[in-house]
Design a protein around this motif. Structure first.
Motif, PDB file in Angstrom:
ATOM      1  N   GLY A  27       0.930  -1.111   0.092  1.00 57.76           N
ATOM      2  CA  GLY A  27      -0.129   0.078   0.178  1.00 57.76           C
ATOM      3  C   GLY A  27       0.745   1.269  -0.258  1.00 57.76           C
ATOM      4  O   GLY A  27       0.947   2.359  -0.124  1.00 57.76           O
ATOM      5  N   ALA A  28       2.199   1.030   0.080  1.00 58.43           N
ATOM      6  CA  ALA A  28       3.235   2.133   0.097  1.00 58.43           C
ATOM      7  C   ALA A  28       3.893   1.880  -0.760  1.00 58.43           C
ATOM      8  O   ALA A  28       4.730   2.661  -1.268  1.00 58.43           O
ATOM      9  CB  ALA A  28       3.529   2.584   1.636  1.00 58.43           C
ATOM     10  N   GLY A  29       3.937   1.149  -2.310  1.00 58.51           N
ATOM     11  CA  GLY A  29       4.461   1.633  -2.662  1.00 58.51           C
ATOM     12  C   GLY A  29       5.502  -0.208  -2.792  1.00 58.51           C
ATOM     13  O   GLY A  29       5.864   0.668  -3.685  1.00 58.51           O
ATOM     14  N   GLU A  30       5.546  -0.923  -1.950  1.00 57.53           N
ATOM     15  CA  GLU A  30       6.392  -1.097  -1.750  1.00 57.53           C
ATOM     16  C   GLU A  30       5.938  -3.059  -2.178  1.00 57.53           C
ATOM     17  O   GLU A  30       4.924  -2.906  -1.880  1.00 57.53           O
ATOM     18  CB  GLU A  30       6.635  -1.821  -0.486  1.00 57.53           C
ATOM     19  CG  GLU A  30       8.637  -2.473  -0.474  1.00 57.53           C
ATOM     20  CD  GLU A  30       8.447  -2.483   1.298  1.00 57.53           C
ATOM     21  OE1 GLU A  30       9.078  -3.009   1.479  1.00 57.53           O
ATOM     22  OE2 GLU A  30       7.701  -1.762   2.085  1.00 57.53           O
ATOM     23  N   GLY A 203       0.515  -3.179  15.342  1.00 57.66           N
ATOM     24  CA  GLY A 203      -0.554  -4.433  13.691  1.00 57.66           C
ATOM     25  C   GLY A 203       0.595  -5.151  13.048  1.00 57.66           C
ATOM     26  O   GLY A 203      -0.470  -5.942  13.228  1.00 57.66           O
ATOM     27  N   VAL A 204       1.623  -4.927  12.636  1.00 60.90           N
ATOM     28  CA  VAL A 204       2.386  -6.121  11.516  1.00 60.90           C
ATOM     29  C   VAL A 204       3.542  -5.393  12.249  1.00 60.90           C
ATOM     30  O   VAL A 204       4.489  -4.419  12.854  1.00 60.90           O
ATOM     31  CB  VAL A 204       2.699  -5.502  10.079  1.00 60.90           C
ATOM     32  CG1 VAL A 204       1.106  -6.759   9.783  1.00 60.90           C
ATOM     33  CG2 VAL A 204       2.592  -4.435   9.750  1.00 60.90           C
ATOM     34  N   HIS A 205       4.722  -6.576  11.874  1.00 55.37           N
ATOM     35  CA  HIS A 205       6.293  -6.408  12.242  1.00 55.37           C
ATOM     36  C   HIS A 205       6.931  -7.144  10.827  1.00 55.37           C
ATOM     37  O   HIS A 205       5.677  -7.010   9.879  1.00 55.37           O
ATOM     38  CB  HIS A 205       6.887  -7.748  13.152  1.00 55.37           C
ATOM     39  CG  HIS A 205       6.619  -7.093  13.970  1.00 55.37           C
ATOM     40  ND1 HIS A 205       6.509  -6.314  15.377  1.00 55.37           N
ATOM     41  CD2 HIS A 205       4.957  -7.448  15.082  1.00 55.37           C
ATOM     42  CE1 HIS A 205       5.883  -6.388  16.599  1.00 55.37           C
ATOM     43  NE2 HIS A 205       4.517  -6.587  16.298  1.00 55.37           N
ATOM     44  N   ARG A 347       1.744   6.718   8.423  1.00 59.22           N
ATOM     45  CA  ARG A 347       1.065   6.375   7.488  1.00 59.22           C
ATOM     46  C   ARG A 347       1.463   4.985   6.704  1.00 59.22           C
ATOM     47  O   ARG A 347       0.956   3.925   6.686  1.00 59.22           O
ATOM     48  CB  ARG A 347       1.403   7.563   6.539  1.00 59.22           C
ATOM     49  CG  ARG A 347      -0.308   7.353   5.297  1.00 59.22           C
ATOM     50  CD  ARG A 347       0.623   8.406   4.121  1.00 59.22           C
ATOM     51  NE  ARG A 347       1.295   8.894   3.920  1.00 59.22           N
ATOM     52  CZ  ARG A 347       1.984   9.287   2.538  1.00 59.22           C
ATOM     53  NH1 ARG A 347       0.714  10.526   2.602  1.00 59.22           N
ATOM     54  NH2 ARG A 347       3.128   8.977   2.012  1.00 59.22           N
ATOM     55  N   GLU A 348       2.984   4.685   7.046  1.00 59.13           N
ATOM     56  CA  GLU A 348       3.171   3.570   6.239  1.00 59.13           C
ATOM     57  C   GLU A 348       2.992   2.512   7.079  1.00 59.13           C
ATOM     58  O   GLU A 348       2.533   1.483   6.288  1.00 59.13           O
ATOM     59  CB  GLU A 348       4.863   3.549   6.190  1.00 59.13           C
ATOM     60  CG  GLU A 348       5.345   2.580   5.493  1.00 59.13           C
ATOM     61  CD  GLU A 348       6.816   3.116   5.305  1.00 59.13           C
ATOM     62  OE1 GLU A 348       7.996   1.545   5.289  1.00 59.13           O
ATOM     63  OE2 GLU A 348       7.554   3.161   5.839  1.00 59.13           O
ATOM     64  N   GLU A 349       2.939   2.447   8.353  1.00 57.41           N
ATOM     65  CA  GLU A 349       2.762   1.128   9.383  1.00 57.41           C
ATOM     66  C   GLU A 349       1.202   1.360   8.946  1.00 57.41           C
ATOM     67  O   GLU A 349       1.228  -0.379   8.859  1.00 57.41           O
ATOM     68  CB  GLU A 349       2.709   1.989  10.172  1.00 57.41           C
ATOM     69  CG  GLU A 349       4.122   1.862  10.734  1.00 57.41           C
ATOM     70  CD  GLU A 349       4.130   2.167  12.947  1.00 57.41           C
ATOM     71  OE1 GLU A 349       5.096   1.319  13.204  1.00 57.41           O
ATOM     72  OE2 GLU A 349       4.030   3.410  12.923  1.00 57.41           O
ATOM     73  N   ILE A 350       0.716   1.753   8.867  1.00 56.21           N
ATOM     74  CA  ILE A 350      -0.429   1.582   8.668  1.00 56.21           C
ATOM     75  C   ILE A 350      -1.670   1.621   7.481  1.00 56.21           C
ATOM     76  O   ILE A 350      -2.131   0.496   7.519  1.00 56.21           O
ATOM     77  CB  ILE A 350      -1.543   3.290   8.738  1.00 56.21           C
ATOM     78  CG1 ILE A 350      -1.894   3.687  10.425  1.00 56.21           C
ATOM     79  CG2 ILE A 350      -3.252   3.055   8.628  1.00 56.21           C
ATOM     80  CD1 ILE A 350      -2.486   5.127  11.031  1.00 56.21           C
ATOM     81  N   GLU A 351      -1.209   1.266   6.473  1.00 54.26           N
ATOM     82  CA  GLU A 351      -1.253   1.363   5.484  1.00 54.26           C
ATOM     83  C   GLU A 351      -0.658   0.005   4.556  1.00 54.26           C
ATOM     84  O   GLU A 351      -1.414  -1.123   4.341  1.00 54.26           O
ATOM     85  CB  GLU A 351      -0.543   1.680   4.011  1.00 54.26           C
ATOM     86  CG  GLU A 351      -0.862   2.983   4.017  1.00 54.26           C
ATOM     87  CD  GLU A 351       0.063   4.067   2.937  1.00 54.26           C
ATOM     88  OE1 GLU A 351       0.855   4.031   2.348  1.00 54.26           O
ATOM     89  OE2 GLU A 351      -0.258   5.196   2.387  1.00 54.26           O
ATOM     90  N   THR A 352       0.892  -0.621   5.313  1.00 55.63           N
ATOM     91  CA  THR A 352       1.147  -1.612   5.354  1.00 55.63           C
ATOM     92  C   THR A 352       0.360  -2.820   6.860  1.00 55.63           C
ATOM     93  O   THR A 352       0.288  -3.744   6.286  1.00 55.63           O
ATOM     94  CB  THR A 352       2.778  -1.928   6.010  1.00 55.63           C
ATOM     95  OG1 THR A 352       3.152  -1.173   5.204  1.00 55.63           O
ATOM     96  CG2 THR A 352       3.200  -3.053   5.987  1.00 55.63           C
ATOM     97  N   PHE A 353       0.195  -2.242   7.719  1.00 58.65           N
ATOM     98  CA  PHE A 353      -1.082  -3.220   8.337  1.00 58.65           C
ATOM     99  C   PHE A 353      -2.567  -3.159   7.902  1.00 58.65           C
ATOM    100  O   PHE A 353      -2.419  -4.771   7.428  1.00 58.65           O
ATOM    101  CB  PHE A 353      -1.583  -2.328   9.491  1.00 58.65           C
ATOM    102  CG  PHE A 353      -2.144  -2.724  10.012  1.00 58.65           C
ATOM    103  CD1 PHE A 353      -2.267  -3.738  11.434  1.00 58.65           C
ATOM    104  CD2 PHE A 353      -3.263  -2.230  10.919  1.00 58.65           C
ATOM    105  CE1 PHE A 353      -3.690  -4.423  11.873  1.00 58.65           C
ATOM    106  CE2 PHE A 353      -4.663  -2.247  11.131  1.00 58.65           C
ATOM    107  CZ  PHE A 353      -4.255  -3.650  12.099  1.00 58.65           C
TER     108      PHE A 353
END
Length: 928
Positions: A27-30, A203-205, A347-353
């Motif tokens: 979700g962050a382009g990765e 949320g995620v690791h 934001r990056e954490e939330i998008e990945t989560f």
């Protein structure tokens, strides 16, 4: 600082599941990698209908499948879980991190330091003992409510905290520099579970292998506090374990547990106006205790679950130990994402989560029929009513209007029937207090039912802005109408994080709470764990001389006997606004729904309905509690501004601890004579044992290993005095858990413990306290002495001992000293009619046999009196949950045999027991 994120690469994967390793867009382009449960469902279609909590455990089993500790068979067994199958298989669950609080974390660190000392003695590098997953310790259990009701109470209490706990904090500072993956959140930031909810949980690791994209996986943890389950409200699989089990998890061992049943709890409808999340959790606790969910997962689902905000979900999850479940789980959905955003995650954490959970088909709370559960319980949220719970157990819910009648009934009921054993004729009796609690107040009286402690406390409720704002709004209206709180009531406000103070200040509610005595006293557990501080000597004297049944009302999660204060016999759990209301009313003998709370301006009667805030009023202030930037700024200070008092603490240096003389920290004796070779197999079972205690139902870990005040006359108090510690500096049992000499003397030392071996008093009541009756000929047989002293005499004679108990033995906190102390007192086995999950596991982990009596064969039905000699014969192979034989030899020469169930539940527990406990087992593995 907090622990560094794990960078451990995932385990090598058996080829059978190679197709489950798949790419997904974060979700962050990765592009990242996950272990796909959807792909696993191609082999095991059942996966798609598993409870969500089990699917998250399954992902860990799949990701760590290496053919050794975690095998393809483990994956297949869990993937094919059936709702009603017999539970015989164990799950090896590798968690992402470990969470500690300081009462349990200090003895855990002492065990790790002792492991390093043992390694050095054997010629090994002490750095072989190093946590393999991130470990965070939050210091929250040490602050006490010595000062209250004044603007400087917080500052004064923190100074006392650091003065009392300097040696413990120096030890923690040593741990921070000795272990690379060990981080500490200093005092003054909040309660461990609220800090976890608002800050530590991500949320995620992710883990980055030597080559290729990073591997993303869901957050999971175990914690050394039973309320670790609070983070289940964020969709995180987590639960409380004893310190010894947490150490094994830190050092690379899977957390082994029996495959659970999963109870689905369907919520429908909406909460009514005036009903809080606290009322809801007390109703759920009452319902689930009746369902007997010990050892089970509870998973909430349905339309009603979807309507609850994350703080409400966290309140329900927090009290999983009170309703007996391993966890109380809410799946991830849009409200989870919103909560992360409102509490300052990036934001990056939330998008990945969010991308991860959607890619795994784990996003969203299921509706009825979408998931297979072992059984389903249903509750219409519209049926929940204002309530409290008490006066001794969290599951004993009382409708608010029924509190006076229930108290009156229990007042004159016999103690054997869970009453207070008083005559109804003395209910209205009042005692003069010799001197006023504060110099400015006139002489006052105290009577039965009087509220003497009113505490807004505990992560259960202070993590929930809706009930905290409601308490503030109620205080505002009460002050405006001229209501006051009587000066003898010990009032306190102890938020679970600084953010509570932030939003109460922004909304102008903090000063109005203070006007009613609810001034800020500290950021920690305080009254909820018994750190309520003492009442005045004059008040204690009046209570004792009058044998008064006085009350505490707190927004906590536990109200066991003598937990809150040794002289307060009736303890009620309530929402924060009801805590304020009861403080104003001053008694639990008043019907808050139908009688006036008190008299306001001009002598006008003021009722609860006059000051109870509406949901619209609460919602209008909610924006102040949902400021992500404020959360980020507050928690950034953990590293940048830990506080002057913490910065001044200096710890030892080096990789091995030097164990300086201390009455707080000592090298535990668990590795004396330790060698790399496993000990030779000892004879299984126990022969020629004497009975140390006969206990009834609901013996808690507070009864077994109290956390509160140390009595000067107790064996622990006498030991401290003999070592130059004045009574004013005793601190508490909880604070002294790093020293085995204090803790073994404190085992079974609760002032409300009832050993039914002791003859009743002349009035028929049971003697309370940590005493037993010596039974061995030649040891002054029949003498009533402290249980610790008896244990030492039996040990000198080489006589093993056993303990018998009723149902729910070991309920309550996850404290491992309840098992460690039992072991050090020489108790070889505990026979109970049922065990609480964590304590049973802890007993095995310390090499003590847990055995369960069968229906119709509990110790009262066997007519045990305590003078018997017992043998316990078990399968030499210690086959999990096999039958054992209890042979009872009575003093009249007769004998009787009954069948018990060996509660060593899994094969790995057999290994632990045969090695003398989990700690020697793990150390041998690390040094092999």
């Amino acid at each position: 600082m907090t622990a560094s994120p794990s960078s451990t690469a995932p385990a090598a994967h058996p080829s059978a599941f190679e197709t489950t390793r798949q790419a997904f867009a974060t979700g962050a382009g990765e592009q990242a990698v996950l272990y796909s449960l959807k792909a696993l469902a191609d082999q095991f279609p059942n996966v798609a209908r598993l409870p969500v909590s089990l699917r998250i455990v399954l992902e860990s089993v799949l990701r760590h499948c290496d053919g050794r500790k975690v095998t393809a068979e483990h994956v297949a067994q869990l993937a094919q879980w059936q709702p009603h199958a017999q539970r015989t298989e164990e799950i090896p669950f590798v968690v992402a991190r470990v969470l500690l609080q300081d009462f349990t974390g200090v003895p855990l660190l002492a065990d790790l330091a002792a492991m390093r000392s043992a390694a050095v003695r054997l010629g090994h590098d002490p750095r072989r003992i190093e946590p393999l997953v991130p470990v965070d310790l939050v210091i929250d259990h040490s602050v006490m409510v010595d000062h209250y009701g004044t603007p400087d109470a917080l500052d004064l209490n923190m100074k006392l905290e650091f003065q009392r706990n300097k040696e413990r904090y120096q030890f923690l500072k040593w741990g921070m520099q000795a272990f690379q993956t060990f981080g500490v959140v200093p005092p003054g930031f909040g309660i461990v579970h609220q800090v976890n909810l608002e800050y530590l949980a991500r949320g995620v690791h992710s883990a980055r292998p030597p080559e290729g994209p990073r591997v993303v996986y869901p957050d999971s943890l175990v914690g050394t506090d039973s309320h670790t389950t609070m983070v289940n409200g964020l969709g995180v699989v987590a639960w409380g374990v004893g310190g010894i089990e947490a150490e094994a998890a830190m050092l690379g061992q899977p957390v082994y547990f029996l495959t659970p049943d999963v109870l689905g709890f369907e919520l429908t409808g909406h909460l009514r106006e005036g009903v809080t999340a606290t009322d809801l959790v007390l109703r759920v606790t009452e319902m689930l205790r009746k369902e007997k969910v010990v050892g089970s997962f509870v998973e909430f689902f349905g339309e009603g679950a979807r309507t609850l905000a994350v703080p409400d979900r966290a309140t329900l999850a927090n009290m999983a130990p009170e309703y007996g479940a391993t966890l109380g789980f809410f799946p991830v959905d849009e409200k989870t994402v919103e909560y992360f955003r409102n509490t300052g995650r990036s934001r990056e954490e939330i998008e990945t989560f969010e991308a991860y959970f959607r890619a795994q088909d784990l996003f969203g709370i299921p509706l009825a029929g979408q998931v297979d559960y072992s059984r389903v319980v249903r509750l219409d949220l519209g049926e929940v009513t204002p309530s409290v719970a008490g006066p001794r157990r969290p599951q004993d819910r009382i409708e608010l209007a029924q509190v006076p009648q229930q108290f009156t009934t229990l007042f004159s009921k016999p103690v054997s029937d869970k009453g207070f054993g008083q005559s109804a004729a003395v209910l209205a009796t009042r005692r003069q207090v010799a001197h006023a609690p504060r110099p400015t107040t006139p002489d006052i009286t105290v009577g039965h039912g009087d509220v003497l402690i009113a505490a807004i406390t505990s992560c259960t409720n202070t993590s929930n802005p809706s009930v905290m704002l409601a308490a503030g709004l109620l205080a505002r209206k009460a002050v405006a109408l001229g209501l006051r709180v009587a000066p003898l009531i010990k009032t306190s406000l102890a938020p679970g994080s600084r953010m509570v103070t932030e939003y109460l200040s922004r909304t102008g509610l903090l000063p109005e709470l203070a006007q009613l005595g609810f001034s800020l006293v500290g950021y920690g557990c305080t009254t909820c764990i018994g750190n309520s501080g003492d009442l005045t000597p004059e008040l204690n004297e009046a209570i004792s001389q009058g044998d008064l049944v006085c009350a505490a009302v707190l927004s906590g999660n536990r109200n066991f006997e003598a937990r809150i204060h040794p002289n307060i016999k009736a303890n009620f759990l309530a929402s924060p606004p009801l805590v304020v209301a009861y403080a104003i009313a001053g008694t639990v003998l008043k019907d808050l729904q139908n009688e006036p709370l008190g008299l306001g301006h001009g002598g006008r009667e003021v009722y609860l309905i006059d000051i109870w805030p509406s949901s619209q009023e609460v919602h209008a202030l909610m924006a102040a509690a949902l400021d992500g930037e404020a959360y980020r700024a507050s928690y950034a200070k953990v590293a940048s501004e830990p506080g002057r008092l913490w910065s001044a603490i200096q710890g030892s240096q080096g990789q091995a601890y030097d164990w300086p003389p201390s009455t707080y920290i000592a090298e535990p004796p668990f590795f004396e004579g330790f060698g790399l070779a496993p000990p030779p197999p000892a004879e299984a079972g126990v022969r020629g044992a004497r009975i140390m205690a006969l206990f009834g139902d609901s013996i808690t870990t507070d009864h077994i290993s109290p956390a509160g005040a140390i009595q000067a006359s107790s064996p622990a108090g006498q030991w401290l005095i003999d070592h130059g510690v004045g009574q004013a500096d005793f601190n508490s049992y909880g604070a002294r858990r790093g020293h085995h000499e204090v803790m073994m003397r404190g085992t079974f030392a609760n002032v409300r413990l009832k050993n039914l071996m002791l003859p009743p008093s002349d009035d028929g009541s049971r003697v309370e306290g940590g005493f037993t009756v010596l039974q061995q000929p030649g040891l002054r047989q029949g003498e009533v002495i402290p249980l610790f002293d008896a244990a030492m005499r039996y040990a000198e004679e080489g006589v093993p001992t056993v303990v018998f108990a009723g149902e729910e033995y070991g309920t309550g906190s996850s404290r491992d000293w309840a098992a460690k102390g039992t072991r050090l007192l020489g108790v070889r086995a505990v026979v109970a009619h049922s065990f609480e999950r964590i304590h049973r596991s802890n007993l095995v982990g310390m090499g003590v046999l847990p055995l369960q009596s069968q229906e119709g064969e509990s110790w009262p039905l066997l007519r045990l009196t305590g003078d018997e000699v017992v043998d316990i014969l078990v399968d030499p192979a210690l086959t999990p949950q096999s039958h054992a034989t209890l042979r009872v030899m009575r003093s009249d020469g007769t004998s009787e045999e009954v069948t018990l169930i060996l509660r060593i539940d899994t094969p790995i527990e057999v290994d632990y027991y045969q090695h003398g406990g989990i700690l020697p087992y793990v150390l041998r593995q690390l040094l092999a």
